[in-house]
Design an enzyme around this catalytic site. Structure first.
Site, short mmCIF file in Angstrom:
data_model
loop_
_atom_site.label_atom_id
_atom_site.label_comp_id
_atom_site.label_asym_id
_atom_site.label_seq_id
_atom_site.Cartn_x
_atom_site.Cartn_y
_atom_site.Cartn_z
N SER A 103 14.94 39.38 27.12
CA SER A 103 13.47 38.61 27.30
C SER A 103 13.41 37.64 25.99
O SER A 103 13.74 38.18 24.85
CB SER A 103 12.25 39.64 27.31
N ASP B 16 11.33 34.70 37.38
CA ASP B 16 10.16 35.18 37.60
C ASP B 16 8.99 34.30 38.07
O ASP B 16 8.35 34.39 39.01
CB ASP B 16 9.22 35.91 36.45
N ARG C 54 0.97 29.67 23.71
CA ARG C 54 0.14 30.12 24.65
C ARG C 54 -1.17 29.24 24.68
O ARG C 54 -1.90 28.89 25.85
CB ARG C 54 -0.20 31.68 24.61
#
Ligand code: ARG
Length: 399
Positions: free
Chosen positions: A175, A14, A95
């Site tokens: 995923s 992606d 993150r």
């Protein structure tokens, strides 16, 4: 001047497709940023070259393993962070670190926008964008997978059309997100929550049901930071990495759960976090021994809130900073050794030893040498019960 977009790049399908896509859509130059957070995947240099081959004008790769361990995993450990009492927050922790490096790259290379590969259904888009809002609010955000409704088939078609150097057939049916603190697996047959996970899903842990000899480990903490395994001093990164191997070999840290996402849906995720689960059990027990009762009771609610804030993408929020200060002050005496048995998928504490212990043998013992004055207990219990006694008397009179 040509605008520049800084892309959070993983090296996967992606985000590789995102490079030519962003260049075409926005006319901007793409700067790819990839971090090693201990995910044990491909070499950073391979990822850097792939970003350039996909058309990035710059590719920045950062070995952030020690930073991730010291500044993200250790604080989570000190907060005993388990979202919904089970999930050790591994994705939620990486993150904000990625955000830090994206903001730094934007400053260094004159980026005016940032891009990430998250979809619109998950938590990670929130973590990226709420983090950026705190660290570099002027940056625009472009999320191609979300904002242009990509599907896997579209991404593959784009990769083929552009002739990108990615092996699309190598893409796993799941995923997966993984780092030093653990591994998360979702989608595919796991979306039917009645389906049990098959062995194939796991990579950090061995099957806990296979008979094998138990392992014993002693973990040393100094002010809430694990500093040694079996007496060998290690950096936070080294210690966590080694414990992943040892606890993982015993099948420790497998979690199969349905969780409440920030965007409102429930989702099913399989986690494996051998070092995290082992260290959390050790740290909680050392706190039991060294932290005063009321401080410990209050800390449990702070810990809970801390985990929710981090899960919800608010790593860089004022409340999180205030809770950090409380947690840090409560770690002052969390120093000592915890001995654990790793076996059959479990990490079990078998011994504690601390110079800062509040456990007083003479007070606790039922043997001779007891220094606890039991005669004091009688009056204490009477006064302790007094409010309930008075209220119950009133209720009886009014019945
Ligand atoms: N549900 C976890 C979280 O929100 C992990 C997200 C990423 N998971 C994944 N399998 N790609 O923190």
């Amino acid at each position: 001047m040509t605008e520049r977009v800084v892309l959070a790049y993983s090296g996967g399908l992606d985000t590789s497709v995102a490079i030519p896509f962003l260049a075409e859509k926005t006319g901007a130059e793409v700067i790819a940023v990839a971090l090693d957070v201990g995910q044990d995947g491909e070499d950073l240099e391979v990822i850097r070259k792939r970003a350039l081959a996909c058309g990035a004008v710059e590719a920045v790769v950062v070995d952030a393993k020690e930073e991730f361990a010291s500044d993200f995993c250790i604080p989570a450990l000190q907060a005993n962070a388990l979202y919904m009492d089970r999930y050790p927050l591994l994705s939620s922790l990486s993150r904000p670190l990625i955000v830090k490096h994206l903001a730094a790259a934007a400053r260094q290379y004159g980026g005016t926008a940032v891009s990430h590969g998250c979809t619109g259904k998950g938590n990670d888009q929130v973590r990226f964008e709420a983090g950026l809002a705190a660290l570099y609010p002027e940056l625009k955000v472009i999320a191609p997978a979300r904002d242009y409704a990509w599907t896997r088939d579209k991404a593959i078609a784009l990769a083929e059309e552009k002739g990108l150097p990615i092996d699309v057939s190598a893409k796993s049916p799941y995923s997966i997100d993984q780092n030093l603190w653990g591994r998360a697996v979702e989608t595919g047959f796991l979306e039917d929550i009645w389906n049990g996970p098959i062995e194939d899903v796991y990579a950090y842990t061995s099957d806990p049901s296979v008979p094998r000899e138990a392992d014993e480990v002693t973990i040393t903490f100094a002010a809430g930071v694990p500093t040694a395994l079996d007496g060998r001093a290690l950096s936070p990164y080294q210690l966590i990495a080694e414990l992943n191997q040892r606890a993982g070999a015993q099948g420790v840290g497998r979690i199969d759960m349905v969780e409440d996402r920030l965007v409102g849906i429930k989702s099913r995720e399989i986690y494996e976090a051998p070092a995290a689960i082992t260290l959390l059990a050790a740290h909680m027990e050392l706190e039991n021994v060294t932290v005063e009762r009321d401080q410990a009771r209050f800390k449990r609610s702070v810990d809970q809130r801390w985990g929710e804030l981090v899960y919800d993408g608010l790593w860089f929020s004022p409340l999180k900073a205030s809770l950090d200060a409380f947690i840090a002050s409560a770690q002052q005496h969390v120093t000592g050794d915890i001995r654990m048995t790793l076996h059959g998928g479990r990490a079990v504490v078998t011994g504690r030893r601390s110079g800062a212990s509040l456990y007083d043998y003479d007070l606790a013992t039922y043997d001779t040498g007891d220094t606890f004055d039991q005669s004091m207990a009688k009056g204490f219990v009477e006064l302790w019960s007094l409010p309930s006694k008075i209220a119950a008397k009133r209720d009886r009179a009014q019945a």
